[in-house]
Scaffold this motif. Structure first.
Motif, PDB file in Angstrom:
ATOM      1  N   ALA A   2       0.843  -1.192   0.000  1.00 44.60           N
ATOM      2  CA  ALA A   2       0.000   0.000   0.000  1.00 44.60           C
ATOM      3  C   ALA A   2       0.880   1.244   0.000  1.00 44.60           C
ATOM      4  CB  ALA A   2      -0.899   0.000   1.228  1.00 44.60           C
ATOM      5  N   ARG A   3       0.341   2.305  -0.581  1.00 44.13           N
ATOM      6  CA  ARG A   3       0.987   3.617  -0.536  1.00 44.13           C
ATOM      7  C   ARG A   3       0.363   4.372   0.635  1.00 44.13           C
ATOM      8  NH1 ARG A   3      -0.647   6.677  -4.637  1.00 44.13           N
ATOM      9  NH2 ARG A   3      -2.431   5.321  -4.876  1.00 44.13           N
ATOM     10  N   ILE A   4       1.200   4.713   1.605  1.00 44.32           N
ATOM     11  CA  ILE A   4       0.728   5.335   2.838  1.00 44.32           C
ATOM     12  C   ILE A   4       1.425   6.682   3.011  1.00 44.32           C
ATOM     13  CG2 ILE A   4       0.646   5.129   5.355  1.00 44.32           C
ATOM     14  CD1 ILE A   4       0.670   2.051   4.927  1.00 44.32           C
ATOM     15  N   ILE A   5       0.646   7.697   3.366  1.00 47.32           N
ATOM     16  CA  ILE A   5       1.230   8.983   3.740  1.00 47.32           C
ATOM     17  C   ILE A   5       0.982   9.169   5.228  1.00 47.32           C
ATOM     18  CG2 ILE A   5       1.089  11.495   3.511  1.00 47.32           C
ATOM     19  CD1 ILE A   5       0.531  11.111   0.562  1.00 47.32           C
ATOM     20  N   HIS A   6       2.073   9.412   5.959  1.00 47.55           N
ATOM     21  CA  HIS A   6       2.003   9.646   7.400  1.00 47.55           C
ATOM     22  C   HIS A   6       2.371  11.102   7.661  1.00 47.55           C
ATOM     23  CE1 HIS A   6       3.824   8.844  11.631  1.00 47.55           C
ATOM     24  NE2 HIS A   6       2.629   9.383  11.705  1.00 47.55           N
ATOM     25  N   VAL A   7       1.474  11.827   8.274  1.00 52.29           N
ATOM     26  CA  VAL A   7       1.703  13.231   8.592  1.00 52.29           C
ATOM     27  C   VAL A   7       2.048  13.311  10.079  1.00 52.29           C
ATOM     28  CG1 VAL A   7       0.790  15.565   8.475  1.00 52.29           C
ATOM     29  CG2 VAL A   7      -0.007  13.825   6.845  1.00 52.29           C
ATOM     30  N   GLU A   8       3.307  13.656  10.367  1.00 54.46           N
ATOM     31  CA  GLU A   8       3.815  13.570  11.737  1.00 54.46           C
ATOM     32  C   GLU A   8       4.930  14.581  11.954  1.00 54.46           C
ATOM     33  OE1 GLU A   8       4.247  12.932  15.326  1.00 54.46           O
ATOM     34  OE2 GLU A   8       2.999  11.327  14.496  1.00 54.46           O
ATOM     35  N   ALA A   9       4.819  15.392  13.009  1.00 52.45           N
ATOM     36  CA  ALA A   9       5.853  16.381  13.321  1.00 52.45           C
ATOM     37  C   ALA A   9       6.989  15.790  14.156  1.00 52.45           C
ATOM     38  CB  ALA A   9       5.231  17.571  14.046  1.00 52.45           C
ATOM     39  N   GLU A  11       9.866  13.448  14.692  1.00 53.08           N
ATOM     40  CA  GLU A  11      10.744  12.627  13.840  1.00 53.08           C
ATOM     41  C   GLU A  11      10.844  11.186  14.303  1.00 53.08           C
ATOM     42  OE1 GLU A  11      14.644  14.009  12.800  1.00 53.08           O
ATOM     43  OE2 GLU A  11      13.935  16.085  12.725  1.00 53.08           O
ATOM     44  N   ARG A  12      10.880  10.965  15.619  1.00 55.61           N
ATOM     45  CA  ARG A  12      10.998   9.601  16.141  1.00 55.61           C
ATOM     46  C   ARG A  12       9.783   8.761  15.798  1.00 55.61           C
ATOM     47  NH1 ARG A  12      11.200  10.381  21.968  1.00 55.61           N
ATOM     48  NH2 ARG A  12      10.027  12.194  21.341  1.00 55.61           N
ATOM     49  N   VAL A  13       8.609   9.328  15.956  1.00 61.84           N
ATOM     50  CA  VAL A  13       7.386   8.594  15.628  1.00 61.84           C
ATOM     51  C   VAL A  13       7.332   8.338  14.124  1.00 61.84           C
ATOM     52  CG1 VAL A  13       4.857   8.642  15.649  1.00 61.84           C
ATOM     53  CG2 VAL A  13       6.138   9.501  17.623  1.00 61.84           C
ATOM     54  N   GLY A  14       7.663   9.341  13.329  1.00 60.97           N
ATOM     55  CA  GLY A  14       7.673   9.174  11.876  1.00 60.97           C
ATOM     56  C   GLY A  14       8.619   8.078  11.432  1.00 60.97           C
ATOM     57  N   ALA A  15       9.809   8.036  12.025  1.00 60.06           N
ATOM     58  CA  ALA A  15      10.790   7.003  11.666  1.00 60.06           C
ATOM     59  C   ALA A  15      10.303   5.618  12.070  1.00 60.06           C
ATOM     60  CB  ALA A  15      12.128   7.312  12.320  1.00 60.06           C
ATOM     61  N   MET A  16       9.687   5.504  13.247  1.00 57.94           N
ATOM     62  CA  MET A  16       9.174   4.214  13.703  1.00 57.94           C
ATOM     63  C   MET A  16       8.060   3.714  12.790  1.00 57.94           C
ATOM     64  SD  MET A  16       6.476   2.551  15.477  1.00 57.94           S
ATOM     65  CE  MET A  16       5.657   3.666  16.581  1.00 57.94           C
ATOM     66  N   VAL A  17       7.130   4.593  12.444  1.00 55.31           N
ATOM     67  CA  VAL A  17       6.025   4.206  11.570  1.00 55.31           C
ATOM     68  C   VAL A  17       6.561   3.790  10.199  1.00 55.31           C
ATOM     69  CG1 VAL A  17       3.987   5.069  10.344  1.00 55.31           C
ATOM     70  CG2 VAL A  17       4.284   5.551  12.786  1.00 55.31           C
ATOM     71  N   ARG A  18       7.479   4.547   9.656  1.00 55.13           N
ATOM     72  CA  ARG A  18       8.068   4.215   8.349  1.00 55.13           C
ATOM     73  C   ARG A  18       8.752   2.846   8.397  1.00 55.13           C
ATOM     74  NH1 ARG A  18      11.711   8.571   5.866  1.00 55.13           N
ATOM     75  NH2 ARG A  18       9.744   9.307   5.052  1.00 55.13           N
ATOM     76  N   ARG A  19       9.504   2.592   9.469  1.00 52.28           N
ATOM     77  CA  ARG A  19      10.218   1.320   9.599  1.00 52.28           C
ATOM     78  C   ARG A  19       9.241   0.141   9.732  1.00 52.28           C
ATOM     79  NH1 ARG A  19      11.021  -1.613  13.788  1.00 52.28           N
ATOM     80  NH2 ARG A  19      10.581   0.053  15.270  1.00 52.28           N
ATOM     81  N   VAL A  20       8.288   0.264  10.644  1.00 56.90           N
ATOM     82  CA  VAL A  20       7.346  -0.830  10.914  1.00 56.90           C
ATOM     83  C   VAL A  20       6.515  -1.157   9.681  1.00 56.90           C
ATOM     84  CG1 VAL A  20       5.274  -1.451  12.231  1.00 56.90           C
ATOM     85  CG2 VAL A  20       7.238  -0.436  13.392  1.00 56.90           C
ATOM     86  N   LEU A  21       5.974  -0.134   9.050  1.00 56.69           N
ATOM     87  CA  LEU A  21       5.120  -0.386   7.891  1.00 56.69           C
ATOM     88  C   LEU A  21       5.934  -0.729   6.653  1.00 56.69           C
ATOM     89  CD1 LEU A  21       2.346   2.271   8.474  1.00 56.69           C
ATOM     90  CD2 LEU A  21       2.407  -0.137   9.171  1.00 56.69           C
ATOM     91  N   GLY A  22       7.159  -0.218   6.558  1.00 60.77           N
ATOM     92  CA  GLY A  22       8.058  -0.604   5.472  1.00 60.77           C
ATOM     93  C   GLY A  22       8.404  -2.077   5.558  1.00 60.77           C
ATOM     94  N   GLU A  23       8.669  -2.564   6.779  1.00 61.55           N
ATOM     95  CA  GLU A  23       8.954  -3.981   6.973  1.00 61.55           C
ATOM     96  C   GLU A  23       7.755  -4.853   6.632  1.00 61.55           C
ATOM     97  OE1 GLU A  23      10.346  -4.269  11.013  1.00 61.55           O
ATOM     98  OE2 GLU A  23      12.292  -3.374  10.514  1.00 61.55           O
ATOM     99  N   ALA A  24       6.561  -4.287   6.721  1.00 59.50           N
ATOM    100  CA  ALA A  24       5.342  -5.017   6.358  1.00 59.50           C
ATOM    101  C   ALA A  24       5.072  -4.950   4.851  1.00 59.50           C
ATOM    102  CB  ALA A  24       4.148  -4.454   7.127  1.00 59.50           C
ATOM    103  N   ARG A 111      -1.149  -4.029  13.085  1.00 68.12           N
ATOM    104  CA  ARG A 111      -2.468  -4.709  13.043  1.00 68.12           C
ATOM    105  C   ARG A 111      -3.560  -3.753  12.586  1.00 68.12           C
ATOM    106  NH1 ARG A 111      -1.007  -6.826  18.066  1.00 68.12           N
ATOM    107  NH2 ARG A 111      -2.528  -5.477  19.096  1.00 68.12           N
ATOM    108  N   ARG A 112      -3.563  -2.543  13.138  1.00 71.39           N
ATOM    109  CA  ARG A 112      -4.603  -1.575  12.774  1.00 71.39           C
ATOM    110  C   ARG A 112      -4.516  -1.191  11.297  1.00 71.39           C
ATOM    111  NH1 ARG A 112      -6.708   1.458  17.195  1.00 71.39           N
ATOM    112  NH2 ARG A 112      -7.188  -0.086  18.773  1.00 71.39           N
ATOM    113  N   VAL A 113      -3.298  -0.954  10.820  1.00 69.58           N
ATOM    114  CA  VAL A 113      -3.118  -0.587   9.414  1.00 69.58           C
ATOM    115  C   VAL A 113      -3.570  -1.732   8.520  1.00 69.58           C
ATOM    116  CG1 VAL A 113      -1.358  -0.147   7.647  1.00 69.58           C
ATOM    117  CG2 VAL A 113      -1.370   1.181   9.764  1.00 69.58           C
TER     118      VAL A 113
END
Length: 123
Positions: A2-9, A11-24, A111-113
């Protein structure tokens, strides 16, 4: 994938989301400014949007409401992230498909995504 856009100020949360969903297996773009986010989402029409509640430039709820008014994005799943639990009800009332309260675990996010991408959203 899936193509996902995450809007997040944050940086740590943005990096974690990118890593977790990228690995998926998903392609994740992180944007850190509200106004830029709306324009990017409207142009790219992602499969899913993850939207932080508090952003510079525009608040997450305002972006959410504006996205829901666009015919091409009115049904796109939107996961709202918030630092306080009371923001979840606001987000759902504004049109979010689901919400998570920070901090959350990578497993819960994945899981939620996955559920949202398969059309299974919480009420």
């Amino acid at each position: 994938m899936a193509r996902i856009i995450h809007v997040e100020a944050d940086e740590r949360v943005g990096a974690m989301v990118r890593r977790v969903l990228g690995e998926a297996g998903h392609m994740v773009e992180v944007i850190d400014h509200g106004i830029l986010a709306f324009d990017t989402i409207a142009f790219r029409k992602p499969d899913l949007v993850i939207l932080d509640h508090s952003l510079p430039g525009a608040q997450g709820l305002d972006i959410l409401r504006a996205l829901r008014r666009l015919p091409a994005l009115g049904r796109t799943p939107i996961l709202m992230l918030a630092a306080r639990s009371g923001a979840g009800a606001e987000a759902m009332d504004a049109g979010a498909s689901d919400h998570l309260v920070k901090p959350f675990t990578p497993e819960l996010l994945a899981r939620r995504v996955q559920a949202m991408l398969h059309g299974d959203v919480r009420a």
